[in-house]
Structures are given as structure tokens and as C-alpha cells.
Design an enzyme around this catalytic site. Structure first.
Site, PDB file in Angstrom:
ATOM      1  N   THR A  45      31.745 -51.020 -22.048  1.00 58.25           N
ATOM      2  CA  THR A  45      30.521 -50.238 -21.580  1.00 58.25           C
ATOM      3  C   THR A  45      29.506 -50.885 -22.083  1.00 58.25           C
ATOM      4  OG1 THR A  45      30.650 -48.454 -23.221  1.00 58.25           O
ATOM      5  CG2 THR A  45      31.617 -48.167 -21.283  1.00 58.25           C
ATOM      6  N   GLU A  67      31.343 -49.541 -34.429  1.00 54.73           N
ATOM      7  CA  GLU A  67      32.129 -50.001 -33.348  1.00 54.73           C
ATOM      8  C   GLU A  67      31.961 -51.443 -32.924  1.00 54.73           C
ATOM      9  OE1 GLU A  67      31.498 -47.139 -29.852  1.00 54.73           O
ATOM     10  OE2 GLU A  67      31.424 -48.925 -28.474  1.00 54.73           O
ATOM     11  N   ARG A 106      18.699 -49.462 -29.105  1.00 57.01           N
ATOM     12  CA  ARG A 106      19.644 -50.313 -29.888  1.00 57.01           C
ATOM     13  C   ARG A 106      20.457 -51.260 -29.089  1.00 57.01           C
ATOM     14  NH1 ARG A 106      24.771 -50.181 -27.272  1.00 57.01           N
ATOM     15  NH2 ARG A 106      25.695 -47.791 -27.137  1.00 57.01           N
ATOM     16  N   GLU A 125      27.016 -39.551 -28.744  1.00 58.94           N
ATOM     17  CA  GLU A 125      27.924 -39.399 -27.884  1.00 58.94           C
ATOM     18  C   GLU A 125      28.980 -38.320 -28.112  1.00 58.94           C
ATOM     19  OE1 GLU A 125      29.860 -43.340 -27.436  1.00 58.94           O
ATOM     20  OE2 GLU A 125      29.958 -42.326 -25.240  1.00 58.94           O
ATOM     21  N   ARG A 129      24.824 -53.076 -34.901  1.00 61.44           N
ATOM     22  CA  ARG A 129      24.139 -52.221 -34.142  1.00 61.44           C
ATOM     23  C   ARG A 129      22.774 -52.436 -34.603  1.00 61.44           C
ATOM     24  NH1 ARG A 129      26.978 -48.319 -30.541  1.00 61.44           N
ATOM     25  NH2 ARG A 129      28.596 -49.880 -29.724  1.00 61.44           N
ATOM     26  N   CYS A 135      33.616 -52.393 -26.818  1.00 63.47           N
ATOM     27  CA  CYS A 135      33.741 -51.335 -25.640  1.00 63.47           C
ATOM     28  C   CYS A 135      33.196 -52.023 -24.056  1.00 63.47           C
ATOM     29  CB  CYS A 135      33.128 -50.026 -25.992  1.00 63.47           C
ATOM     30  SG  CYS A 135      32.993 -48.880 -24.788  1.00 63.47           S
ATOM     31  N   ARG A 189      21.403 -49.853 -25.594  1.00 63.08           N
ATOM     32  CA  ARG A 189      21.120 -48.358 -25.088  1.00 63.08           C
ATOM     33  C   ARG A 189      19.965 -48.024 -25.511  1.00 63.08           C
ATOM     34  NH1 ARG A 189      22.308 -42.595 -25.330  1.00 63.08           N
ATOM     35  NH2 ARG A 189      22.600 -42.538 -27.892  1.00 63.08           N
ATOM     36  N   ARG A 229      23.234 -37.454 -22.665  1.00 57.36           N
ATOM     37  CA  ARG A 229      24.191 -37.272 -23.903  1.00 57.36           C
ATOM     38  C   ARG A 229      23.370 -35.774 -24.475  1.00 57.36           C
ATOM     39  NH1 ARG A 229      26.102 -42.920 -26.516  1.00 57.36           N
ATOM     40  NH2 ARG A 229      26.700 -43.799 -24.689  1.00 57.36           N
TER      41      ARG A 229
END
Ligand code: ADP
Ligand code: CIR
Length: 347
Positions: A263, A215, A116, A304, A219, A261, A270, A299
Site C-alpha cells: 500500500t 515497518e 510521512r 492505523e 519513516r 507493505c 501518507r 483512520r
């Protein structure tokens, strides 16, 4: 009345990066500042202040958050990504450059592969700072761009509002849809006006999916059963370039694709496999030695902050900034090859 602008205290055993870098003098320097969208330090750190078990604990409300609050964000970004203030991000979405023949043709280890990327619209603030109306406009613009896709990417947009509980539960359980009520996102202001403006687009086969207004505003996801990582990446890169014909995304030469975020900055990618590694799971020292060597994160299989079930783990790239998309997937692929080799030795 709520006390404002008081330096937050973190428990001594708190390991989050916000607790590590939010020194008193940094707090004092930043506490009165506001971005053009009204985003403040208090909002940026709320998730880490309310969740001491955060890994990071900060979110950005817009691109400006990353510059205005740089004395907090920069060390966090450097710590997480090993990416320095003067480094530049590079992008490479050419799937031909990936060297990844299926590492598990018999399908003994890899259950599924998913890659993603996060994307946000150039013309709006990020999720923690958008208004309900802006979020709804994003939903309209996103669903109209997605509904114009054809061929294998053709699908339908399903708003969360009005979706039956049975369907959303099934989609979450099958790993297609995001969960509601995440406490880290809640504290960051990312769940405001839930479920308005949120939804999911997917093709018939559910190999191409797009989450809207979770988020990040988008995505973009490519996934399928088994370990053909290159096929999954190829589908994703094609989809991204089609969507980019219709929507301009927020991108910065230093930080790459901008996400709420830190990260996810850079590639916002990811790339993961769900993989059966029961023996390595019982030998965490060896397991972590390999994941560290290949810059991977472990994970649980429900996303998450979840746990492994039955020896199946979610293994994904940890690096996303200062490395290209091809490198992110290559990290995951090379590590997975080694993990399978070690698992076989332990059998
Ligand atoms: P993100 O990947 O967007 O950072 P999560 O870690 O919460 O967020 O994962 C989102 C969903 O994707 C979860 O339901 C998770 O189980 C699922 N998922 C992640 N990787 C895979 C995979 N390789 N195969 C199947 N599902 C996956
Ligand atoms: C946290 O700080 O733990 C959450 N806000 C999620 C951070 C991103 N996830 C991650 O690095 N695993």
C-alpha cells in the site's frame, strides 16, 4: 511438526486482498519459490493468513519479492492503487508546486498536520527479511546520517532499547512514536528481535522525526499543530533531500520507492490531518462520499486500526503509486477543504 505449503483457507466473509487474489493455482505456482534473501510466499502471506481482518495481508521481503511473486502482488497493487503492470511511477517533491494555503486559519477544525514517507536502504533486504545484524547496521548508518543534520532539523537519536516505559508511552500518546506489538507486523516478521535496532530521531520541537526500523527502515516525518499543510510538506522535502545525500534508498522505475507493505509503494507518502468533524462523523454517508471523491482514507486518531475519539478523525491520501508526492498532498488538501465546507453546513 508444522505443516508447510498447504493452501490457506480464509473465512467466507474475509475481505482482505490476499484472500481475494491468492487463488489455488497462484499458490501452487509460487509456493516453492524463494528470493535471493530467502523470502518465501509463506512469509509474504503470513500476516493475512494470521489476521483475517487485514485489508491487504501481504508484505515483501525485498525488491525481488515484487517480481518473483508478481502473480499475487500485481493484482493486489492494481486493486489498491489502480496502477497497472506497465504503468510508470513519477516523483515530484517540489513543494513550490503545491497549492495549499491554510484552509483553517482560525484553528477551529484542524488539530494537527503530519506527512510521512517510508524509505528503505538500497543495499539491504526489507524489514521482513533482514537479519538482526543488518538491522543494527541500518540503525548505525541511519543515526549517523541523521546526526549530521543541522539548522531546524538538528536533533538526537533515541534508541528504543533502554528507553524508559514512561517516555515511550508518552511519545506514543502524543502521536510521535510507533506502537509496539502490532499483530499485523508481528505476523509479517517485522517485530523480530524487538526492540533491538529500533529507535526515533527528532528535533527539539518534535516537528521533524524519523522512525528507524519499524515497518520500513525509515519513516521520515514532518508534523506540527494546525493546518499549515504547505509548511509541513516543505520541511519534509528539505529533510528528504538532506538524508539522500548520505543514504541511497531503494527505488524502482515501475514501483517507485520500495516499501514492505504494497500500500505504501510509489511515493510511500501518507499526508494526514487530525480534524474535528463531529457532524460529518454522525453522517457517514456524506463523509464517505467526499473521502471517496478525493481518494482519502479515514483512520482513528491513534493510528492505523484505531477508532475516532470525540469526533476527531485522521484523514489522509489513499493513493500513493502512479501519482506524485505533490498530488498526494493536493488530494488531502482539496478533500479537507471540502470536508470543512460540509461540516460547516451541518453545524
Ligand atoms: P503511519 O502514518 O506511519 O502509516 P499510523 O497510522 O499508525 O502510521 O500513525 C502513526 C502515528 O502518527 C499515530 O500515533 C497517529 O496518531 C499519528 N498521526 C497520524 N496523523 C497525524 C496527524 N495529522 N497529527 C498528529 N498525529 C498524527
Ligand atoms: C492490513 O493488511 O490491513 C495491514 N497489513 C495494513 C495494510 C496497510 N494499511 C492500509 O491500507 N490502511
Amino acid at each position: 511438526m508444522k505443516e508447510q505449503n498447504i493452501y490457506p483457507s480464509f473465512p467466507v466473509d474475509c475481505k482482505s486482498l490476499v484472500s481475494k487474489y491468492l487463488k489455488k493455482e497462484i499458490f501452487e505456482e509460487l509456493k516453492e519459490l524463494k528470493t535471493k534473501n530467502g523470502f518465501t510466499l509463506e512469509k509474504a502471506i503470513a500476516s493475512g493468513v494470521q489476521n483475517f481482518d487485514s485489508g491487504i495481508g501481504v508484505y515483501a521481503g525485498d525488491l525481488e519479492s515484487y517480481t518473483i511473486f508478481a502473480s499475487l502482488f500485481d493484482p493486489i497493487i492494481e486493486d489498491y492503487h489502480q496502477f497497472k503492470k506497465d504503468d510508470k511511477h513519477k516523483s515530484n517533491l517540489n513543494a513550490e508546486d503545491l497549492k495549499a494555503s491554510n484552509p483553517d486559519i482560525e484553528g477551529k477544525y484542524i488539530v494537527s498536520t503530519r506527512i510521512r514517507v517510508g524509505r528503505n536502504f538500497a543495499k539491504y533486504p526489507l524489514g521482513p527479511a533482514i537479519s538482526k545484524e543488518q538491522r543494527e547496521n541500518i540503525e548505525k548508518e541511519a543515526s549517523s546520517a541523521l546526526n549530521s543534520l543541522d539548522g531546524k532539523l538538528r536533533g538526537k537519536y533515541y534508541p528504543l532499547e533502554g528507553m524508559s516505559e514512561e517516555i515511550s508511552k508518552q511519545l506514543i500518546q502524543d502521536h510521535f512514536l510507533f506502537k509496539a506489538g502490532d499483530r499485523f507486523l508481528e505476523a509479517a516478521g517485522l517485530n523480530r528481535n524487538w526492540p533491538s535496532g529500533r529507535g526515533i530521531y527528532h528535533n527539539e520541537e518534535k516537528t521533524f522525526l524519523v522512525w528507524v526500523n519499524e515497518e520500513d527502515q525509515l519513516r521520515i516525518i514532518s508534523m506540527q499543530s494546525g493546518g499549515d499543510i504547505k509548511e509541513v510538506f516543505t520541511r519534509l522535502t528539505k529533510a528528504i533531500s538532506k538524508i539522500e545525500e548520505k543514504v541511497e534508498f531503494l527505488y524502482d522505475n515501475h514501483l517507485g520507492y520500495i516499501t514492505s507493505c504494497p500500500t505504501n509503494l510509489g511515493t510511500a507518502m501518507r499526508a494526514s490531518v487530525h480534524i474535528k468533524l463531529p457532524n460529518l462523523g454522525a453522517n457517514m454517508k456524506k463523509f464517505e462520499e467526499i473521502t471517496q471523491k478525493y481518494h482519502l482514507q479515514i483512520r482513528g486518531i491513534d493510528g492505523e486500526h484505531s477508532q475516532s475519539i470525540g469526533g476527531v478523525y485522521d484523514i489522509s491520501n489513499k493513493r500513493r503509486l502512479g501519482v506524485t508526492e505533490v498530488q498526494c498532498v493536493q488530494d488531502m488538501y482539496d478533500g479537507v477543504v471540502e470536508l470543512i465546507k460540509e461540516e460547516k453546513k451541518l453545524e
